[in-house]
Write an enzyme that holds these catalytic residues in place. Structure first.
Site, PDB file in Angstrom:
ATOM      1  N   LYS A  62     -38.679  -2.454 -19.134  1.00 50.92           N
ATOM      2  CA  LYS A  62     -37.564  -1.945 -19.942  1.00 50.92           C
ATOM      3  C   LYS A  62     -38.094  -1.384 -21.257  1.00 50.92           C
ATOM      4  O   LYS A  62     -37.720  -0.296 -21.682  1.00 50.92           O
ATOM      5  CB  LYS A  62     -36.555  -3.056 -20.285  1.00 50.92           C
ATOM      6  CG  LYS A  62     -35.561  -3.481 -19.272  1.00 50.92           C
ATOM      7  CD  LYS A  62     -34.456  -2.531 -18.966  1.00 50.92           C
ATOM      8  CE  LYS A  62     -34.822  -1.524 -17.960  1.00 50.92           C
ATOM      9  NZ  LYS A  62     -34.891  -1.763 -16.584  1.00 50.92           N
ATOM     10  N   ASN A  72     -33.239  20.412  -3.688  1.00 50.86           N
ATOM     11  CA  ASN A  72     -33.751  19.102  -4.110  1.00 50.86           C
ATOM     12  C   ASN A  72     -34.685  18.617  -3.013  1.00 50.86           C
ATOM     13  O   ASN A  72     -34.364  18.777  -1.827  1.00 50.86           O
ATOM     14  CB  ASN A  72     -32.627  18.069  -4.211  1.00 50.86           C
ATOM     15  CG  ASN A  72     -31.809  18.228  -5.465  1.00 50.86           C
ATOM     16  OD1 ASN A  72     -32.008  19.171  -6.224  1.00 50.86           O
ATOM     17  ND2 ASN A  72     -30.875  17.320  -5.662  1.00 50.86           N
ATOM     18  N   GLY A  73     -35.789  18.006  -3.386  1.00 47.76           N
ATOM     19  CA  GLY A  73     -36.709  17.476  -2.375  1.00 47.76           C
ATOM     20  C   GLY A  73     -38.050  18.170  -2.472  1.00 47.76           C
ATOM     21  O   GLY A  73     -38.354  18.832  -3.470  1.00 47.76           O
ATOM     22  N   TRP A 119     -36.450  18.929 -11.854  1.00 46.39           N
ATOM     23  CA  TRP A 119     -37.451  17.981 -12.351  1.00 46.39           C
ATOM     24  C   TRP A 119     -38.739  18.403 -11.662  1.00 46.39           C
ATOM     25  O   TRP A 119     -38.892  18.243 -10.452  1.00 46.39           O
ATOM     26  CB  TRP A 119     -37.032  16.570 -11.956  1.00 46.39           C
ATOM     27  CG  TRP A 119     -37.832  15.470 -12.583  1.00 46.39           C
ATOM     28  CD1 TRP A 119     -37.665  14.934 -13.829  1.00 46.39           C
ATOM     29  CD2 TRP A 119     -38.907  14.737 -11.984  1.00 46.39           C
ATOM     30  NE1 TRP A 119     -38.568  13.925 -14.037  1.00 46.39           N
ATOM     31  CE2 TRP A 119     -39.343  13.779 -12.934  1.00 46.39           C
ATOM     32  CE3 TRP A 119     -39.553  14.785 -10.754  1.00 46.39           C
ATOM     33  CZ2 TRP A 119     -40.374  12.895 -12.686  1.00 46.39           C
ATOM     34  CZ3 TRP A 119     -40.599  13.897 -10.510  1.00 46.39           C
ATOM     35  CH2 TRP A 119     -40.990  12.965 -11.473  1.00 46.39           C
ATOM     36  N   LYS A 178     -33.672   9.023 -12.913  1.00 48.27           N
ATOM     37  CA  LYS A 178     -32.846   7.892 -12.489  1.00 48.27           C
ATOM     38  C   LYS A 178     -33.076   7.579 -11.019  1.00 48.27           C
ATOM     39  O   LYS A 178     -33.150   6.429 -10.618  1.00 48.27           O
ATOM     40  CB  LYS A 178     -31.374   8.239 -12.735  1.00 48.27           C
ATOM     41  CG  LYS A 178     -30.404   7.155 -12.313  1.00 48.27           C
ATOM     42  CD  LYS A 178     -30.526   5.966 -13.231  1.00 48.27           C
ATOM     43  CE  LYS A 178     -29.635   4.811 -12.825  1.00 48.27           C
ATOM     44  NZ  LYS A 178     -30.131   3.559 -13.417  1.00 48.27           N
ATOM     45  N   CYS A 191     -33.922  16.124  -9.534  1.00 45.86           N
ATOM     46  CA  CYS A 191     -33.158  17.372  -9.462  1.00 45.86           C
ATOM     47  C   CYS A 191     -31.699  17.110  -9.096  1.00 45.86           C
ATOM     48  O   CYS A 191     -31.381  16.137  -8.429  1.00 45.86           O
ATOM     49  CB  CYS A 191     -33.758  18.282  -8.418  1.00 45.86           C
ATOM     50  SG  CYS A 191     -35.491  18.601  -8.673  1.00 45.86           S
ATOM     51  N   ARG A 207     -29.997  12.075 -14.385  1.00 48.28           N
ATOM     52  CA  ARG A 207     -31.030  11.898 -13.364  1.00 48.28           C
ATOM     53  C   ARG A 207     -32.405  12.320 -13.862  1.00 48.28           C
ATOM     54  O   ARG A 207     -33.409  11.999 -13.243  1.00 48.28           O
ATOM     55  CB  ARG A 207     -30.668  12.713 -12.122  1.00 48.28           C
ATOM     56  CG  ARG A 207     -29.388  12.224 -11.458  1.00 48.28           C
ATOM     57  CD  ARG A 207     -28.938  13.204 -10.418  1.00 48.28           C
ATOM     58  NE  ARG A 207     -29.888  13.294  -9.344  1.00 48.28           N
ATOM     59  CZ  ARG A 207     -29.783  12.672  -8.186  1.00 48.28           C
ATOM     60  NH1 ARG A 207     -28.756  11.898  -7.974  1.00 48.28           N
ATOM     61  NH2 ARG A 207     -30.682  12.821  -7.248  1.00 48.28           N
ATOM     62  N   GLU A 246     -40.278   1.864 -20.824  1.00 47.03           N
ATOM     63  CA  GLU A 246     -39.481   3.007 -20.362  1.00 47.03           C
ATOM     64  C   GLU A 246     -38.801   3.734 -21.506  1.00 47.03           C
ATOM     65  O   GLU A 246     -38.802   4.956 -21.554  1.00 47.03           O
ATOM     66  CB  GLU A 246     -38.328   2.509 -19.457  1.00 47.03           C
ATOM     67  CG  GLU A 246     -38.647   2.254 -18.033  1.00 47.03           C
ATOM     68  CD  GLU A 246     -37.390   1.889 -17.245  1.00 47.03           C
ATOM     69  OE1 GLU A 246     -37.060   2.629 -16.342  1.00 47.03           O
ATOM     70  OE2 GLU A 246     -36.739   0.853 -17.541  1.00 47.03           O
ATOM     71  N   GLU A 291     -39.908  -7.337 -15.793  1.00 46.76           N
ATOM     72  CA  GLU A 291     -38.751  -6.485 -16.068  1.00 46.76           C
ATOM     73  C   GLU A 291     -38.619  -6.211 -17.575  1.00 46.76           C
ATOM     74  O   GLU A 291     -38.342  -5.083 -17.985  1.00 46.76           O
ATOM     75  CB  GLU A 291     -37.477  -7.159 -15.515  1.00 46.76           C
ATOM     76  CG  GLU A 291     -36.192  -6.389 -15.747  1.00 46.76           C
ATOM     77  CD  GLU A 291     -36.152  -4.994 -15.124  1.00 46.76           C
ATOM     78  OE1 GLU A 291     -37.080  -4.618 -14.388  1.00 46.76           O
ATOM     79  OE2 GLU A 291     -35.191  -4.267 -15.413  1.00 46.76           O
ATOM     80  N   HIS A 310     -58.213 -14.960 -18.661  1.00 48.59           N
ATOM     81  CA  HIS A 310     -59.212 -14.298 -17.818  1.00 48.59           C
ATOM     82  C   HIS A 310     -59.456 -12.854 -18.239  1.00 48.59           C
ATOM     83  O   HIS A 310     -59.831 -12.031 -17.415  1.00 48.59           O
ATOM     84  CB  HIS A 310     -58.797 -14.409 -16.348  1.00 48.59           C
ATOM     85  CG  HIS A 310     -58.669 -15.825 -15.897  1.00 48.59           C
ATOM     86  ND1 HIS A 310     -59.763 -16.642 -15.710  1.00 48.59           N
ATOM     87  CD2 HIS A 310     -57.583 -16.606 -15.673  1.00 48.59           C
ATOM     88  CE1 HIS A 310     -59.353 -17.852 -15.365  1.00 48.59           C
ATOM     89  NE2 HIS A 310     -58.036 -17.846 -15.341  1.00 48.59           N
TER      90      HIS A 310
HETATM   91  C1  G6P Z   1     -36.447   4.697 -11.098  1.00 48.86           C
HETATM   92  C2  G6P Z   1     -35.471   4.103 -12.103  1.00 48.86           C
HETATM   93  C3  G6P Z   1     -35.601   2.593 -12.113  1.00 48.86           C
HETATM   94  C4  G6P Z   1     -35.368   2.031 -10.729  1.00 48.86           C
HETATM   95  C5  G6P Z   1     -36.304   2.686  -9.707  1.00 48.86           C
HETATM   96  C6  G6P Z   1     -35.879   2.358  -8.295  1.00 48.86           C
HETATM   97  O1  G6P Z   1     -37.747   4.506 -11.532  1.00 48.86           O
HETATM   98  O2  G6P Z   1     -35.720   4.620 -13.397  1.00 48.86           O
HETATM   99  O3  G6P Z   1     -34.639   2.049 -12.992  1.00 48.86           O
HETATM  100  O4  G6P Z   1     -35.581   0.657 -10.750  1.00 48.86           O
HETATM  101  O5  G6P Z   1     -36.254   4.107  -9.814  1.00 48.86           O
HETATM  102  O6  G6P Z   1     -34.648   2.980  -8.040  1.00 48.86           O
HETATM  103  P1  G6P Z   1     -33.569   2.483  -7.023  1.00 48.86           P
HETATM  104  O7  G6P Z   1     -32.454   3.496  -7.118  1.00 48.86           O
HETATM  105  O8  G6P Z   1     -34.228   2.496  -5.666  1.00 48.86           O
HETATM  106  O9  G6P Z   1     -33.143   1.128  -7.426  1.00 48.86           O
END
Ligand code: G6P
Length: 628
Positions: A505, A103-104, A77, A623, A2, A27, A508, A501, A524
């Site tokens: 990526k 927010n929250g 959100w 985000k 949010c 976000r 996502e 990672e 396994h």
């Molecule tokens: C979300 C983002 C990721 C990020 C993660 C942790 O899932 O999409 O890209 O790695 O949060 O966020 P931070 O701000 O704590 O690195």
């Protein structure tokens, strides 16, 4: 997640709110709304729309149709209640006596809802936020009977609400009978207040810096359990006891352009391309060159003495998502170099395992945003237990940065794309610095090796540049593979960390099913999923494990897999097993992640583009994840 924006001043508020919300779109959100009023009038107009902000823009003629110079806006959100116009913020009590954006998460909203219902309040939405609006209304009515001034009434209501509510919030609040005043309060959810000068004269609130950058650079970070009261000409801040407090304004150094696309089609590609600069900015100021040409790591900014570092008996790395993946690399690099036992955990798991934290432990919390709810909660747990905490954070002034005992900032600049790239790379760089520093003070590194490591580190930005110069090759491969259904990323040791990672990526932003596997684990169980045409991305950057990974590649290839092999220049034997190969420049194997991750970012990016997806704002993702 949010986003909140608010403005009170001489200008029309709605266009400013919509512009601010646009800056927070990255976000992630599913609906949006604004509440605007004239600074003299009691009437508050609320407009909300499900879906993209564009719907709200169309409904309001880009804000021009909603008149008034005081207002609050929100991108939602969904957490409580489906994404819908009804559940979108702002929420309000009867006759809009109180209007809020939030927010929250209000954890005890059901209990409060039941109490308010017994008092005769009716709820229209499924949200936890509506509870706050109605609770404020209830206390505001109580304050009216006490003969208080308008501001005192507002403070009374907000304070009592803060005491009753459990959970996290950043709130923007309008009271129906107080035209020209905007209130805000915070607990565990970021909130800033900005001062606008000149023809914009007034004040703003926002959940995040990019929302105000077009209007002001001068902001105050609101802390937990603080309240702000804003009018066109005045900003007053209070603690939860309603005592007035003074706080300094901070000058935001970011360039507004840094949060724009700057000619790139997507923020993600812009941010991928910024990595050489970002890694250089994170490393260079902390590597000092002596007169004799030798180099050393200077982390005096942390306020930790060499004795402090020598005393560290265990390092625990914590993060979420990609930040956790950085921790997996960090564990290997720190242990290998400094021989300090090191563990890594997901922030969302760490707290619930009643972690064993020894007196001389050092807990490193890694976070781009500095606001991730689970990472923040993990940090607080460590602080409660009296353990020394260090944050690796990108957003200056964020909660994690302020609450940790020491902060090592990554200088990536604003990262807008949901899928992190440059923040990940700078977090790695920060950990390399820490690993070398720890090793150097503990005497586990001989001088020649230390010098070589620092030289290799400083070469990384140019090497990343070299890889980016050849991005079209990865683009070609991505176009060819864009229709694939399953992808496996495999590797051993650090290559497994890179696989994690790479796989994240890809899934996502391309929505393709992908998994990361420790290459030795395939046998396994997972190897049964390999069939004709399944794409396997094999990472083989580590010389001591190279042959073993190549063997695993042969195993999957003989079962029909199509192999993308990624290794360091010179390890050409990978071609025996791979259908397509990418080489990255040679570096110390401990730093290979910084180079190998680049083609994987490019692979995910180009596949997402080829599939015509929303690269920067992938579905269901946010985000900054400010709820647990
Ligand atoms: C979300 C983002 C990721 C990020 C993660 C942790 O899932 O999409 O890209 O790695 O949060 O966020 P931070 O701000 O704590 O690195």
């Amino acid at each position: 997640m949010c986003g909140i924006v608010g403005y009170v001043g001489v200008k029309q508020a709605a266009p400013i709110l919509l512009d601010g919300l646009q800056k927070l779109e990255y976000r992630g959100y599913d609906s949006a709304g604004i509440a605007v009023r004239d600074a003299q009038a009691e009437h508050i107009e609320v407009v909300k729309a499900k879906g993209r902000l564009k719907n709200l823009m169309d409904m309001t003629d880009a804000g021009r149709a909603v008149r008034g110079s005081c207002g609050i806006g929100h991108t939602r959100w969904a957490t409580h209640g489906e994404p819908s116009t009804l559940n979108a913020h702002p929420h309000y009590s009867r006759e809009k006596r109180v209007v809020v954006v939030h927010n929250g998460i209000i954890e005890n909203y059901q209990e409060l809802r039941a109490k308010l219902t017994r008092k005769g309040y009716a709820f229209e939405t499924q949200t936890d936020t509506e509870t706050v609006a109605l609770l404020l209304d209830c206390y505001y009515a109580e304050a009216a009977e006490k003969g208080l001034s308008p501001r005192e009434r507002a403070l009374f209501a907000i304070r009592n609400m803060m005491i009753r509510v459990r959970g996290s919030y950043a709130l923007g609040i309008l009271f129906g009978d107080q035209p020209g005043a905007l209130y805000a309060a915070r607990k565990d959810s970021p909130l800033i207040v900005g001062r606008c000068d000149g023809e914009l004269r007034g004040h703003m609130i926002a959940s995040d810096v990019p929302a105000v950058l077009n209007y002001t650079r001068s902001v105050v970070y609101i802390d937990n359990l603080e309240i702000a009261c804003l009018t066109q000409d005045e900003l007053r801040l209070y603690n939860v006891d309603c005592e007035e407090i003074e706080k300094p304004f901070t000058e935001i150094k970011w360039d507004a352009a840094a949060a724009e696309k700057g000619g790139y089609e997507h923020f993600m590609m812009k941010e991928i391309s910024e990595q050489p600069r970002a890694v250089r900015d994170t490393l260079s100021p902390r590597i000092h060159e002596e007169e004799d040409g030798s180099r050393s790591v200077d982390l005096s900014e942390l306020g930790l003495t060499d004795d402090d570092l020598r005393a560290v008996s265990r390092v625990t790395l914590i993060g979420c998502g990609s930040a956790y993946h950085v921790g997996v690399v960090g564990r290997a690099v720190i242990e290998r170099l400094s021989r300090v036992p090191c563990e890594v955990d997901l922030a969302s798991e760490f707290r619930y395992r009643d972690p064993m934290l020894e007196e001389n432990a050092l807990v490193i919390v890694i976070s781009q945003s500095g606001e991730t709810a689970d990472s923040l909660a993990a940090l607080r747990l460590c602080k409660e237990r009296g353990v020394r905490t260090l944050a690796i954070v990108n957003v200056v002034g964020s909660s994690i940065a302020r609450e940790a005992d020491a902060t090592l900032y990554t200088w990536a600049g604003p990262e807008i794309s949901v899928a992190t790239t440059k923040a990940y790379s700078t977090q790695l760089a920060a950990l390399y610095l820490l690993a070398v520093k720890l090793s150097s003070v503990r005497g586990t590194l001989d001088a020649a090796r230390e010098q070589q490591l620092l030289a290799d580190m400083l070469a990384l930005p140019d090497q990343i540049e070299q890889i980016l110069a050849d991005k079209e090759r990865v683009q070609w491969f991505a176009n060819k593979m864009s229709a694939c259904r399953d992808v496996f990323f495999i590797g051993r040791g650090l290559d497994y960390a890179i696989s994690l990672e790479g796989s994240l990526k890809l899934k996502e932003i391309s929505y393709i099913h992908s998994e990361a596997y420790a290459a030795g684990e395939l046998k396994h169980g997972t190897i049964s999923l390999i069939e004709d045409g399944v794409l396997v991305v094999a990472l083989a950057t580590q010389p001591d494990l190279f042959e073993k990974v190549v063997s695993n590649m042969v195993e999957v290839r003989s079962r029909g897999a199509y192999l993308f092999g990624l290794t360091l220049c010179g390890q050409y034997a990978i071609e025996d097993a791979a259908n397509f190969t990418v080489y990255v420049p040679r570096t110390d194997p401990l730093f290979a992640t910084s180079l190998a991750v680049i083609p994987l970012q490019l692979l995910a990016y180009y596949i997402s583009c080829a599939r015509g997806l929303d690269v920067d704002k992938p579905r269901n993702l946010a985000k900054s994840v400010t709820v647990e």
